[in-house]
Design an enzyme around this catalytic site. Structure first.
Site, mmCIF file in Angstrom:
data_model
loop_
_atom_site.group_PDB
_atom_site.id
_atom_site.type_symbol
_atom_site.label_atom_id
_atom_site.label_comp_id
_atom_site.label_asym_id
_atom_site.label_seq_id
_atom_site.Cartn_x
_atom_site.Cartn_y
_atom_site.Cartn_z
ATOM 1 C CB CYS A 89 -0.983 -0.037 1.167
ATOM 2 S SG CYS A 89 -2.364 1.128 0.949
ATOM 3 C CG HIS A 123 -3.884 -3.454 3.349
ATOM 4 N ND1 HIS A 123 -2.701 -3.103 3.953
ATOM 5 C CD2 HIS A 123 -4.443 -2.307 2.896
ATOM 6 C CE1 HIS A 123 -2.540 -1.796 3.869
ATOM 7 N NE2 HIS A 123 -3.584 -1.289 3.225
#
Length: 483
Positions: free
Chosen positions: A325, A425
């Site tokens: 991310c 994630h």
């Protein structure tokens, strides 16, 4: 109208989150329609809800324990610290903006509390039981008048309370007595009993102290939970990760605004993992740049403190570099940010062929993807995304095939020389992928391949809940609740 049970703690880290998780699983298995609730949570570990909004990872886990799909109703107020005494306020899953701690307490808190209590009222009407988690300590004198996560919630919900303390830290009897003495009479009356958490040893040795508490307050100790190794995330506590030693050395850069570090839980169980705070320490077999609540500010922190040069040097010396991310965005060529930091174009670390532009709409979605990175080509993975940015690369890491169950085709991430980055994630919770990745590094280091131990969150919840149920007087709790 359903009932409410509240779990308060004598301090932060007393074990409230996991006790609520265990109670949700225990009571759901006994046939009750149970949901979790926390009016306000301050956390950088978040996850997407069924509505597409953002909630704390703790309430996400508790929803799974209840057999429910995670909803923003279970955590209406989420505060995401940004540093400098400021936090992003997320209400019902949607960002409302950034405020200082003082402005929040004086101007926003009461309005949001009233709205959160309407959400709680609705949950009570719809379900047999709401298990409510408190926050920190309920009796901090300087904060109590502003506290909207503890006893005000308990009294509003007409809930019965459990007061939990971490005996492994020491001072637990004093913590319980201090908390009880500082509670107001009506708050003290709502407490049904005490729970001692993380006890090591013979519980019978606690009898004099337990007798003292019952004699003084007329409240029983309802459980002594033994210290239990588990793989469930301890909310916002890097210190809770096991300090395992392994043949591979994995390093994670401890960014000032590190977020969603639960992504790396599976790596801790068979490898040497540490969180790095100084650039001269960077020399691991694998170096990970994690997610960040403030990506550009953390990138500039890395640059100012020499981490970018040290990371490039470690990469040249053979370290494999991974970004997740915000970490992926930092590893690219450039970030254009007119949204979060508003710093415009900022040069990245340059290990990945990617360009990132921040957008005003935040993406919070469950994902299924297909890996394009050659060592794991075609492998299916799943996880979630929580991000503002959109990145562009001619060498994507994967292609997203499903967003919240809807079919799509969207390349994401980037692949470089001995490096990759992804928005997914939870990528390492895909154990087949993790095994493929780690064995690639092991082979390079002349080590034999190993099988990555597979485990599931559901199994870990069950295992932990069974320990709690054996050591907690659940029948008496139900009786006190009138169930």
């Amino acid at each position: 109208m359903g009932k409410a049970l509240m779990v308060l703690g004598t301090s932060s880290g007393a074990g409230k989150s996991l006790l609520v998780t265990a109670l949700c699983r225990i009571l759901s298995k006994r046939g009750y329609d149970v949901v979790p609730f926390k009016s306000q949570n301050m956390s950088l570990n978040s996850a997407p809800s069924i509505e597409g909004g953002e909630i704390s990872r703790a309430q996400y886990l508790q929803a799974i324990a209840c057999g429910k799909r995670p909803s923003v109703r279970f955590n209406p107020i989420l505060l995401k610290p940004e540093g400098g005494m400021r936090s992003q306020v997320v209400f019902m899953g949607k960002p409302m903006g950034s405020v200082s701690a003082r402005d929040y307490m004086l101007s926003r808190k009461e309005e949001l509390f009233r709205k959160a209590m309407k959400v709680l009222d609705g949950l009570k009407e719809e379900h047999d039981l709401v298990v409510i988690e408190g926050a920190g300590s309920p009796v901090e004198i300087n904060l109590k008048d502003y506290d909207i996560a503890n006893t005000r919630v308990m009294l509003h919900a007409k809930a019965r309370g459990l007061l939990v303390t971490d005996i492994d830290r020491g001072g637990s009897f004093a913590s319980i007595v201090g908390t009880m003495e500082l509670l107001r009479p009506e708050e003290r009356e709502a407490i049904m009993g005490f729970v001692f958490n993380r006890f090591r040893g013979d519980a019978s040795l606690l009898k004099p102290g337990l007798d003292y508490l019952e004699e003084r307050y007329g409240k029983p100790t309802l459980g002594v939970i033994p210290y239990t190794e588990h793989r469930l995330p301890e909310e916002d506590s890097l210190a809770e990760f096991p300090k395992a030693k392994g043949e591979l050395h994995i390093q994670i850069i401890k960014l000032p605004h590190i977020s969603n570090f639960t992504d790396f839980e599976p790596l801790h169980w068979a490898n040497g993992v540490d969180y790095v705070t100084r650039p001269e320490e960077l020399k691991g077999d694998v170096i990970i740049v994690p997610g960040s609540k403030n990506t550009v500010e953390d990138l500039l922190w890395m640059r100012e403190n020499g981490f970018d040069d040290a990371l490039r040097e470690a990469h040249r010396e053979g370290s494999f570099v991974v970004g997740v991310c915000g970490g992926f965005q930092m590893l690219g060529k450039v970030i254009i940010d007119e949204v979060e930091s508003r710093r415009g174009a900022v040069k990245g670390i340059g290990l990945l062929p990617a360009r990132t532009v921040f957008e005003r709409t935040k993406r919070t979605n469950h994902l299924r993807a297909e890996i394009l990175w050659k060592p794991a080509l075609g492998m299916g993975v799943e996880g979630y995304e929580i991000r503002f940015g959109r990145s562009f690369s001619r060498r994507p890491f994967s292609v997203i095939r499903e967003v919240n169950g809807a079919r799509t085709f969207e390349p994401e991430g980037a692949v470089g020389e001995r490096a990759f980055g992804t928005y997914i994630h939870g990528i390492f919770h895909n154990f087949a992928f993790t095994g493929r990745f780690l064995n690639l590094i092991r082979k390079e280091r002349g080590l034999e391949p190993v099988s990555v131990e597979r485990w599931s969150i559901e199994e870990e919840i069950d295992r932990f809940a069974e320990v709690v149920e054996r050591n907690l007087d659940v029948d008496r709790i139900l009786s006190e609740l009138g169930l």
